[in-house]
Design a protein around this motif. Structure first.
Motif, PDB file in Angstrom:
ATOM      1  N   MET A   1       0.981  -1.204  -0.023  1.00  0.00           N
ATOM      2  CA  MET A   1      -0.203   0.032  -0.052  1.00  0.00           C
ATOM      3  C   MET A   1       1.042   1.254  -0.092  1.00  0.00           C
ATOM      4  SD  MET A   1      -2.786   1.153   2.783  1.00  0.00           S
ATOM      5  CE  MET A   1      -3.799  -0.184   2.438  1.00  0.00           C
ATOM      6  N   SER A   2       0.549   2.219  -0.749  1.00  0.00           N
ATOM      7  CA  SER A   2       1.284   3.532  -1.076  1.00  0.00           C
ATOM      8  C   SER A   2       1.373   4.259   0.264  1.00  0.00           C
ATOM      9  CB  SER A   2       0.893   4.306  -2.261  1.00  0.00           C
ATOM     10  OG  SER A   2      -0.432   4.609  -1.959  1.00  0.00           O
ATOM     11  N   PRO A   3       2.155   5.135   0.784  1.00  0.00           N
ATOM     12  CA  PRO A   3       2.000   6.090   1.802  1.00  0.00           C
ATOM     13  C   PRO A   3       0.851   6.691   1.980  1.00  0.00           C
ATOM     14  CG  PRO A   3       4.156   6.472   0.811  1.00  0.00           C
ATOM     15  CD  PRO A   3       3.361   5.431  -0.169  1.00  0.00           C
ATOM     16  N   TRP A   4       0.377   7.296   0.408  1.00  0.00           N
ATOM     17  CA  TRP A   4      -1.019   8.207   0.732  1.00  0.00           C
ATOM     18  C   TRP A   4      -2.184   7.390   0.892  1.00  0.00           C
ATOM     19  CZ3 TRP A   4      -1.862  13.389   1.457  1.00  0.00           C
ATOM     20  CH2 TRP A   4      -0.780  14.104   1.509  1.00  0.00           C
ATOM     21  N   SER A   5      -2.139   5.990   0.267  1.00  0.00           N
ATOM     22  CA  SER A   5      -3.254   5.346   0.525  1.00  0.00           C
ATOM     23  C   SER A   5      -3.433   5.032   1.815  1.00  0.00           C
ATOM     24  CB  SER A   5      -2.966   3.741  -0.175  1.00  0.00           C
ATOM     25  OG  SER A   5      -2.995   3.827  -1.546  1.00  0.00           O
ATOM     26  N   LEU A 224      -6.113  12.534 -15.718  1.00  0.00           N
ATOM     27  CA  LEU A 224      -4.934  13.343 -15.431  1.00  0.00           C
ATOM     28  C   LEU A 224      -4.027  13.063 -14.371  1.00  0.00           C
ATOM     29  CD1 LEU A 224      -6.903  14.836 -17.329  1.00  0.00           C
ATOM     30  CD2 LEU A 224      -5.683  17.119 -16.803  1.00  0.00           C
ATOM     31  N   THR A 225      -2.915  12.864 -14.387  1.00  0.00           N
ATOM     32  CA  THR A 225      -2.049  12.313 -13.278  1.00  0.00           C
ATOM     33  C   THR A 225      -0.972  13.462 -12.721  1.00  0.00           C
ATOM     34  OG1 THR A 225      -2.278  10.101 -13.631  1.00  0.00           O
ATOM     35  CG2 THR A 225      -0.617  10.627 -12.170  1.00  0.00           C
ATOM     36  N   PHE A 226      -0.875  13.949 -11.668  1.00  0.00           N
ATOM     37  CA  PHE A 226       0.115  14.873 -11.022  1.00  0.00           C
ATOM     38  C   PHE A 226       0.753  14.458 -10.147  1.00  0.00           C
ATOM     39  CE2 PHE A 226      -3.375  16.901 -12.887  1.00  0.00           C
ATOM     40  CZ  PHE A 226      -2.982  18.032 -13.594  1.00  0.00           C
ATOM     41  N   ASP A 227       2.441  13.960 -10.333  1.00  0.00           N
ATOM     42  CA  ASP A 227       3.126  13.558  -9.437  1.00  0.00           C
ATOM     43  C   ASP A 227       3.818  14.413  -8.678  1.00  0.00           C
ATOM     44  OD1 ASP A 227       2.240  10.794  -9.839  1.00  0.00           O
ATOM     45  OD2 ASP A 227       3.659  10.562 -11.558  1.00  0.00           O
ATOM     46  N   PHE A 228       3.882  14.497  -7.333  1.00  0.00           N
ATOM     47  CA  PHE A 228       4.437  15.319  -6.480  1.00  0.00           C
ATOM     48  C   PHE A 228       5.482  14.738  -5.514  1.00  0.00           C
ATOM     49  CE2 PHE A 228       0.698  18.099  -7.306  1.00  0.00           C
ATOM     50  CZ  PHE A 228       1.458  19.182  -7.401  1.00  0.00           C
ATOM     51  N   SER A 229       6.937  14.893  -5.877  1.00  0.00           N
ATOM     52  CA  SER A 229       7.906  14.124  -4.941  1.00  0.00           C
ATOM     53  C   SER A 229       8.783  14.985  -4.278  1.00  0.00           C
ATOM     54  CB  SER A 229       8.713  13.516  -5.995  1.00  0.00           C
ATOM     55  OG  SER A 229       9.429  14.288  -7.161  1.00  0.00           O
ATOM     56  N   ARG A 258      -8.642  12.209  -6.695  1.00  0.00           N
ATOM     57  CA  ARG A 258      -8.033  11.149  -5.926  1.00  0.00           C
ATOM     58  C   ARG A 258      -6.535  11.273  -5.544  1.00  0.00           C
ATOM     59  NH1 ARG A 258     -11.568   8.388  -9.536  1.00  0.00           N
ATOM     60  NH2 ARG A 258     -13.134   7.130  -8.289  1.00  0.00           N
ATOM     61  N   ALA A 259      -6.131  10.749  -4.634  1.00  0.00           N
ATOM     62  CA  ALA A 259      -4.576  10.881  -4.161  1.00  0.00           C
ATOM     63  C   ALA A 259      -4.198   9.310  -4.092  1.00  0.00           C
ATOM     64  CB  ALA A 259      -4.393  11.459  -2.718  1.00  0.00           C
ATOM     65  N   ASP A 260      -3.307   8.677  -4.731  1.00  0.00           N
ATOM     66  CA  ASP A 260      -2.544   7.348  -4.959  1.00  0.00           C
ATOM     67  C   ASP A 260      -3.967   6.496  -5.091  1.00  0.00           C
ATOM     68  OD1 ASP A 260      -0.118   8.191  -4.874  1.00  0.00           O
ATOM     69  OD2 ASP A 260       0.220   7.707  -2.640  1.00  0.00           O
ATOM     70  N   GLY A 261      -4.888   6.773  -5.664  1.00  0.00           N
ATOM     71  CA  GLY A 261      -6.098   6.114  -6.198  1.00  0.00           C
ATOM     72  C   GLY A 261      -7.069   5.991  -5.085  1.00  0.00           C
ATOM     73  N   THR A 297       6.282  11.372  -1.205  1.00  0.00           N
ATOM     74  CA  THR A 297       5.460  11.465  -2.560  1.00  0.00           C
ATOM     75  C   THR A 297       4.125  11.428  -2.325  1.00  0.00           C
ATOM     76  OG1 THR A 297       5.820   8.877  -2.901  1.00  0.00           O
ATOM     77  CG2 THR A 297       7.658  10.449  -3.753  1.00  0.00           C
ATOM     78  N   ILE A 298       3.393  11.858  -3.572  1.00  0.00           N
ATOM     79  CA  ILE A 298       2.157  11.751  -3.359  1.00  0.00           C
ATOM     80  C   ILE A 298       1.418  11.884  -5.083  1.00  0.00           C
ATOM     81  CG2 ILE A 298       1.586  14.278  -3.024  1.00  0.00           C
ATOM     82  CD1 ILE A 298      -1.178  13.671  -2.139  1.00  0.00           C
ATOM     83  N   SER A 299       0.737  11.226  -5.463  1.00  0.00           N
ATOM     84  CA  SER A 299       0.405  11.398  -6.962  1.00  0.00           C
ATOM     85  C   SER A 299      -1.281  11.638  -6.740  1.00  0.00           C
ATOM     86  CB  SER A 299       0.433   9.957  -7.436  1.00  0.00           C
ATOM     87  OG  SER A 299      -0.024   9.735  -8.932  1.00  0.00           O
ATOM     88  N   PHE A 300      -1.549  12.785  -7.257  1.00  0.00           N
ATOM     89  CA  PHE A 300      -3.096  13.246  -7.392  1.00  0.00           C
ATOM     90  C   PHE A 300      -3.228  12.757  -8.849  1.00  0.00           C
ATOM     91  CE2 PHE A 300      -1.557  16.478  -4.349  1.00  0.00           C
ATOM     92  CZ  PHE A 300      -2.387  16.060  -3.249  1.00  0.00           C
ATOM     93  N   THR A 301      -4.678  12.520  -8.864  1.00  0.00           N
ATOM     94  CA  THR A 301      -5.412  12.263 -10.348  1.00  0.00           C
ATOM     95  C   THR A 301      -6.742  13.022 -10.470  1.00  0.00           C
ATOM     96  OG1 THR A 301      -6.441  10.304  -9.456  1.00  0.00           O
ATOM     97  CG2 THR A 301      -4.233   9.829 -10.597  1.00  0.00           C
TER      98      THR A 301
END
Length: 572
Positions: A1-5, A224-229, A258-261, A297-301
């Motif tokens: 599971m990802s950190p933001w999940s 649309l995916t926006f990856d912040f690291s 959504r954040a990391d799905g 890290t976080i991935s917004f969609t």
């Protein structure tokens, strides 16, 4: 599971009771999306009220007109109560704060939670919730407005506004009002909770801002995916601003964030426009951000709904902003407080101050040197400037972070000379001893000198004296041979230095037992026995006080017993 999940799994807003099912809910407006004119970072609290009783706190509110505190609101952020505006029909409703001195502030925000309708009456068009502030001239100025038209809100929205410059004076006040309500049937309800006024403390960390933009793809079915690291640790609440240009003028034309799905919110159910910039800002609590994994890290969609069409040029920007935890740079060097040499003359104990060292550097043998002076050849009182100094081998180095001690163990005992321990503290050699921040020792290299010279009693008997005394007695050849053989072994071992002191002492003790055996059988007189035993004890005592020094050569002698006689094998 990802950190933001992990972050969003079962996430609850501050002061909100946990869901019995412990599962993530999918509210329509879980974060209360509202536009912000300016993003700010919150820190020190100047005013706070969560309405935790049904009575208004006089220390917070100077005027209350037809407002109440009750549990009619739905899912209050600080349950079970919230303030209700428009508790009476046909009259105005006001909730006015006490005066706050903001004359010494430069950056202040006002945050509040709001809900239209809730569990009360529906709010009609024209019955707006208005937030005003009193400027330095004493006039009330509108700062924010929530429109009255729309269905009941099931969740509380979250709003943060920055106070303008003319609000920062010694008698600042704010108030909530509702427009309309002039007839007997106008009993529309607005709910307000968790009101805070906060100032930005510049010492709490610099503002971190990251922004990403995509063009020509904001339409269904694109995601649309926006990856912040490389996100730093947060020191405040944050704002996430979404600016979108596209087909968003109808409530069925919206975006799911959504954040990391994991579902976060549904954007532009209201407030969206067609082919012009639509903006919405989410307030993300600090507790929400603090659960970031170490990779930061976080991935917004953003997922457009089915009716979002490709009707023209599109653009989407996500911007994340918050105050980051200040990075404290350690510039204080570690300090050597003391250096002691153990009683056995083998171990240096270095006591450091309370500054954790780099363990690898602290235990690197190359960062330490033990010098033997080999006397004071030029007689000037400084035994370490003669040019004949030699290095003593180091067996090991141990560092204990709990006691802040370094132990340097010499390979051999340090005896009957001057010795110096040198600690590399400036990195000129193998890198030097440093703390965890890389600071070298205070004042550079550290020196500690130890005088291990001993005063030898020239009048004390030696093993050779004991041999001579034994040889002068009129003893049987068998007894003379036994005693001489034992003394010869002791003498030979003593020539190899302090490392054989125990063995020499053992042989001398064995010599005394031979004397006792001989006296018991009448082979030696009582007087000669007493004299030799006394002389032997003096030799043993002398060995304990002044062990013989190590020789400078590296020859090894091994004694063996064969065919009733001792033999010697010499190896160099």
């Amino acid at each position: 599971m990802s950190p933001w999940s992990k972050l969003l799994d079962g996430f609850q807003f501050p002061n909100r009771p946990p869901s019995p099912s412990r599962q993530l809910k999918r509210p329509k407006n879980s974060l209360g999306l509202e536009p912000l004119e300016e993003r700010v970072v919150m820190s020190a609290t100047l005013f706070s009220d969560t309405f935790d009783s049904t009575e208004f706190d006089a220390a917070n509110w100077s005027a209350v007109q037809n407002a109440t505190i009750d549990d009619v609101g739905r899912d209050e952020p600080s349950a079970p109560y919230a303030a209700r505006i428009n508790g009476a029909a046909g009259t105005g409703d006001v909730l006015e704060s006490v005066a706050l001195d903001l004359s010494n502030e430069s950056n202040v925000t006002l945050t509040y939670r709001f809900q239209r309708g809730g569990g009360g009456n529906v709010v009609e068009a024209g019955n707006d919730l208005v937030l005003q502030y009193r400027n330095a001239a004493g006039d009330w100025v509108e700062m924010d407005r929530k429109l009255g038209s729309g269905s009941h809100m099931q969740e509380f929205g979250h709003m943060t506004v920055a106070l303008p410059t003319d609000a920062l004076h010694a008698n600042f006040q704010f108030r909530f009002m509702m427009t309309g309500g002039s007839t007997a049937i106008d009993t529309d309800d607005w709910f307000v909770d968790d009101v805070e006024v906060r100032s930005l403390d510049a010492s709490e960390g610099e503002l971190f801002t990251a922004s990403q933009t995509q063009t020509n793809n904001l339409f269904f079915p694109n995601v649309l995916t926006f990856d912040f690291s490389d996100l730093p640790a947060p020191n405040s609440d944050a704002t996430l601003t979404i600016r979108a240009t596209g087909d968003l003028n109808f409530f069925l034309e919206n975006l799911v964030l959504r954040a990391d799905g994991q579902y976060v919110d549904q954007l532009f159910l209201v407030g969206g426009v067609d082919q012009a910039e639509s903006t919405v800002t989410l307030i993300l609590p600090q507790s929400f951000l603090e659960t970031l994994a170490t990779d930061g890290t976080i991935s917004f969609t953003l997922t457009p709904s089915a009716l979002v069409n490709n009707d023209g040029p599109t653009s989407t920007t996500l911007e994340l902003s918050y105050s980051q935890v200040p990075v404290e740079i350690d510039t204080d060097p570690p300090v050597v407080e003391s250096v002691d040499l153990s009683d056995d003359g083998r171990s240096f104990v270095i006591q450091m101050n309370d500054d954790d060292l780099d363990a690898i550097a602290a235990e690197n043998v190359a960062n330490y040197t033990i010098l033997q002076a080999n006397g004071d050849a030029n007689g000037d009182g400084d035994p370490f400037n003669d040019g004949d100094e030699t290095q003593v081998a180091i067996a090991s180095v141990q560092y204990n972070a709990e006691t802040d001690q370094i132990v340097v163990n010499a390979l051999d005992q340090l005896y009957n000379d001057n010795f110096r321990l040198v600690i590399d503290g400036d990195g000129a050699g193998a890198g030097g001893v440093t703390d965890l921040a890389g600071n070298h020792l205070a004042n550079g290299d550290h020196f500690a000198d130890f005088d291990r010279t001993v005063d030898v009693d020239t009048d004390a008997p030696t093993i050779q004296d004991l041999k001579d005394s034994t040889a002068q007695l009129n003893l049987s050849r068998r007894l003379q041979f036994r005693l001489s053989c034992t003394l010869n072994m002791a003498l030979r071992l003593s020539e190899h230095g302090s490392g054989h002191t125990k063995a020499v002492t053992f042989l001398l003790t064995k010599y005394i037992r031979h004397l006792d055996w001989a006296e018991a059988r009448g082979q030696i007189s009582e007087a000669d026995h007493a004299a030799l035993v006394s002389q032997t004890h003096q030799v043993i005592d002398g060995l304990a006080e002044n062990p013989p020094p190590k020789p400078h050569h590296h020859c090894h002698r091994r004694w063996t017993w064969s065919h009733h006689r001792w033999g010697r094998h010499r190896r160099c």
